[in-house]
Design an enzyme around this catalytic site. Sequence first.
Site, PDB file in Angstrom:
ATOM      1  N   GLU A  67      16.794   9.543  67.239  1.00 23.16           N
ATOM      2  CA  GLU A  67      17.753   8.387  68.267  1.00 23.16           C
ATOM      3  C   GLU A  67      19.247   8.120  67.521  1.00 23.16           C
ATOM      4  O   GLU A  67      19.078   8.299  66.483  1.00 23.16           O
ATOM      5  CB  GLU A  67      17.011   7.113  68.537  1.00 23.16           C
ATOM      6  CG  GLU A  67      15.947   7.053  69.693  1.00 23.16           C
ATOM      7  CD  GLU A  67      16.951   6.691  70.912  1.00 23.16           C
ATOM      8  OE1 GLU A  67      18.268   7.105  70.962  1.00 23.16           O
ATOM      9  OE2 GLU A  67      16.540   6.276  71.870  1.00 23.16           O
ATOM     10  N   ASP A  68      19.985   8.145  68.141  1.00 22.06           N
ATOM     11  CA  ASP A  68      21.350   7.801  67.557  1.00 22.06           C
ATOM     12  C   ASP A  68      21.355   6.188  67.241  1.00 22.06           C
ATOM     13  O   ASP A  68      21.678   6.025  65.803  1.00 22.06           O
ATOM     14  CB  ASP A  68      22.317   8.012  68.478  1.00 22.06           C
ATOM     15  CG  ASP A  68      22.234   7.628  69.888  1.00 22.06           C
ATOM     16  OD1 ASP A  68      21.409   6.819  70.250  1.00 22.06           O
ATOM     17  OD2 ASP A  68      23.223   7.879  70.567  1.00 22.06           O
ATOM     18  N   ASP A 104      18.797  -0.560  69.182  1.00 22.09           N
ATOM     19  CA  ASP A 104      19.504  -2.059  69.523  1.00 22.09           C
ATOM     20  C   ASP A 104      18.426  -2.918  69.738  1.00 22.09           C
ATOM     21  O   ASP A 104      17.750  -3.512  68.827  1.00 22.09           O
ATOM     22  CB  ASP A 104      20.628  -1.615  70.395  1.00 22.09           C
ATOM     23  CG  ASP A 104      21.448  -2.721  70.733  1.00 22.09           C
ATOM     24  OD1 ASP A 104      21.262  -3.823  69.916  1.00 22.09           O
ATOM     25  OD2 ASP A 104      22.398  -2.736  71.324  1.00 22.09           O
ATOM     26  N   LYS A 131      20.390  -1.143  64.438  1.00 19.14           N
ATOM     27  CA  LYS A 131      21.084  -2.067  64.584  1.00 19.14           C
ATOM     28  C   LYS A 131      20.059  -3.598  64.923  1.00 19.14           C
ATOM     29  O   LYS A 131      19.604  -3.563  66.037  1.00 19.14           O
ATOM     30  CB  LYS A 131      22.160  -2.063  65.914  1.00 19.14           C
ATOM     31  CG  LYS A 131      23.020  -3.153  66.049  1.00 19.14           C
ATOM     32  CD  LYS A 131      24.018  -3.021  67.165  1.00 19.14           C
ATOM     33  CE  LYS A 131      24.419  -4.238  67.821  1.00 19.14           C
ATOM     34  NZ  LYS A 131      25.466  -3.888  68.973  1.00 19.14           N
ATOM     35  N   PHE A 161      29.840  -3.465  68.366  1.00 17.35           N
ATOM     36  CA  PHE A 161      29.530  -2.607  69.309  1.00 17.35           C
ATOM     37  C   PHE A 161      29.939  -1.244  68.615  1.00 17.35           C
ATOM     38  O   PHE A 161      31.217  -1.014  68.414  1.00 17.35           O
ATOM     39  CB  PHE A 161      30.141  -2.717  70.774  1.00 17.35           C
ATOM     40  CG  PHE A 161      29.527  -2.109  71.873  1.00 17.35           C
ATOM     41  CD1 PHE A 161      28.323  -2.184  72.557  1.00 17.35           C
ATOM     42  CD2 PHE A 161      30.342  -0.830  72.055  1.00 17.35           C
ATOM     43  CE1 PHE A 161      27.938  -1.518  73.443  1.00 17.35           C
ATOM     44  CE2 PHE A 161      29.678   0.073  73.185  1.00 17.35           C
ATOM     45  CZ  PHE A 161      28.825  -0.294  73.791  1.00 17.35           C
ATOM     46  N   VAL A 162      29.317  -0.348  68.475  1.00 17.30           N
ATOM     47  CA  VAL A 162      29.749   1.020  67.616  1.00 17.30           C
ATOM     48  C   VAL A 162      29.789   2.044  68.629  1.00 17.30           C
ATOM     49  O   VAL A 162      28.899   2.245  69.940  1.00 17.30           O
ATOM     50  CB  VAL A 162      28.582   1.298  66.579  1.00 17.30           C
ATOM     51  CG1 VAL A 162      28.697   0.420  65.495  1.00 17.30           C
ATOM     52  CG2 VAL A 162      27.077   1.242  67.053  1.00 17.30           C
ATOM     53  N   ASP A 189      28.754   5.768  73.060  1.00 19.37           N
ATOM     54  CA  ASP A 189      29.809   5.706  74.094  1.00 19.37           C
ATOM     55  C   ASP A 189      29.954   4.100  74.224  1.00 19.37           C
ATOM     56  O   ASP A 189      29.116   3.330  74.010  1.00 19.37           O
ATOM     57  CB  ASP A 189      29.408   6.449  75.084  1.00 19.37           C
ATOM     58  CG  ASP A 189      28.135   5.777  76.072  1.00 19.37           C
ATOM     59  OD1 ASP A 189      27.198   5.400  75.540  1.00 19.37           O
ATOM     60  OD2 ASP A 189      28.565   5.418  77.142  1.00 19.37           O
ATOM     61  N   ARG A 206      32.457   9.347  72.902  1.00 16.10           N
ATOM     62  CA  ARG A 206      31.120  10.053  72.188  1.00 16.10           C
ATOM     63  C   ARG A 206      31.633  11.322  71.158  1.00 16.10           C
ATOM     64  O   ARG A 206      31.120  11.611  70.210  1.00 16.10           O
ATOM     65  CB  ARG A 206      30.290  10.846  73.291  1.00 16.10           C
ATOM     66  CG  ARG A 206      29.420   9.649  74.118  1.00 16.10           C
ATOM     67  CD  ARG A 206      28.599  10.527  75.051  1.00 16.10           C
ATOM     68  NE  ARG A 206      28.109   9.792  76.075  1.00 16.10           N
ATOM     69  CZ  ARG A 206      26.872   9.105  76.217  1.00 16.10           C
ATOM     70  NH1 ARG A 206      26.277   8.939  74.926  1.00 16.10           N
ATOM     71  NH2 ARG A 206      26.584   8.334  77.094  1.00 16.10           N
TER      72      ARG A 206
HETATM   73  C1  PRP Z   1      21.379   4.122  73.998  1.00 16.19           C
HETATM   74  C2  PRP Z   1      20.744   4.695  72.526  1.00 16.19           C
HETATM   75  C3  PRP Z   1      19.333   4.424  72.760  1.00 16.19           C
HETATM   76  C4  PRP Z   1      19.515   3.035  73.358  1.00 16.19           C
HETATM   77  C5  PRP Z   1      19.051   2.087  72.678  1.00 16.19           C
HETATM   78  O1  PRP Z   1      21.134   5.287  74.957  1.00 16.19           O
HETATM   79  O2  PRP Z   1      20.858   6.403  72.390  1.00 16.19           O
HETATM   80  O3  PRP Z   1      18.414   5.391  73.419  1.00 16.19           O
HETATM   81  O4  PRP Z   1      20.642   2.928  74.054  1.00 16.19           O
HETATM   82  O5  PRP Z   1      19.256   0.745  73.048  1.00 16.19           O
HETATM   83  P1  PRP Z   1      18.352  -0.267  73.117  1.00 16.19           P
HETATM   84  O6  PRP Z   1      17.329  -0.166  71.740  1.00 16.19           O
HETATM   85  O7  PRP Z   1      18.873  -1.520  73.408  1.00 16.19           O
HETATM   86  O8  PRP Z   1      17.390   0.365  74.284  1.00 16.19           O
HETATM   87  P2  PRP Z   1      21.684   4.738  76.289  1.00 16.19           P
HETATM   88  O9  PRP Z   1      20.875   4.210  77.271  1.00 16.19           O
HETATM   89  O10 PRP Z   1      23.096   4.355  76.007  1.00 16.19           O
HETATM   90  O11 PRP Z   1      21.936   6.520  76.745  1.00 16.19           O
HETATM   91  P3  PRP Z   1      23.028   7.490  76.224  1.00 16.19           P
HETATM   92  O12 PRP Z   1      22.097   8.067  74.646  1.00 16.19           O
HETATM   93  O13 PRP Z   1      22.936   8.509  77.263  1.00 16.19           O
HETATM   94  O14 PRP Z   1      24.256   7.005  75.633  1.00 16.19           O
END
Ligand code: PRP
Length: 171
Positions: free
Chosen positions: A95-96, A99, A127, A148-149, A155, A161
């Site tokens: 995962e990136d 949160d 985070k 907010f990173v 993004d 991105r």
């Molecule tokens: C982001 C990130 C995680 C998630 C984390 O994905 O890649 O999957 O949010 O947030 P959380 O811990 O509050 O669930 P997002 O749904 O924004 O999709 P993306 O990767 O396409 O930006």
Amino acid sequence: MEKELLFSRSDIQKRVKELGEQLSSDYAGKDPLFVGVLNGVVFFFADLMREISIPVKIDFMRAASYGSRMTSSGEIQITKDVEKPIRDRHVVLVEDIVDTGNTLAFVLKQMNEKDPASLKVCALMDKVERRQEEVTIDYAGFTIDSGFVVGYGLDYNEEYRNLPEIYVLKP
Ligand code: PRP
């Protein structure tokens, strides 16, 4: 919107290299399957895989939550599932950012139902401030409290991105 540098390209490179080395040592002889959770992860995933010195296989899935990352509502759907068999494989979810933890908790549950030999998590950013679900991040790149990173895959309304560095958005 104004933004402030949080991690430079070299900060990221250094940490990704360390994670790659650690994973290479921990998964030697295990033929691991690395599963990236799209979309934000692609930059980290591509860099991480090139720091891994053992044979690996890769696959991707996508978990979409309703609303944006800022307002993460907790309702999650798998819109693209893994394609490779999971049963009896050593799987590392990549995962990136984690949160609230809602996405990861949901994805872990789905993955566990496929009976992997082991299931661990590698996330570039942990985070902690808004965490709602207790999730274990076995390999964390950076731990951050708040803010907010964006950048390096992350993004704000689909923007930023492609930035090579990671920034905190200033309200
Ligand atoms: C982001 C990130 C995680 C998630 C984390 O994905 O890649 O999957 O949010 O947030 P959380 O811990 O509050 O669930 P997002 O749904 O924004 O999709 P993306 O990767 O396409 O930006």
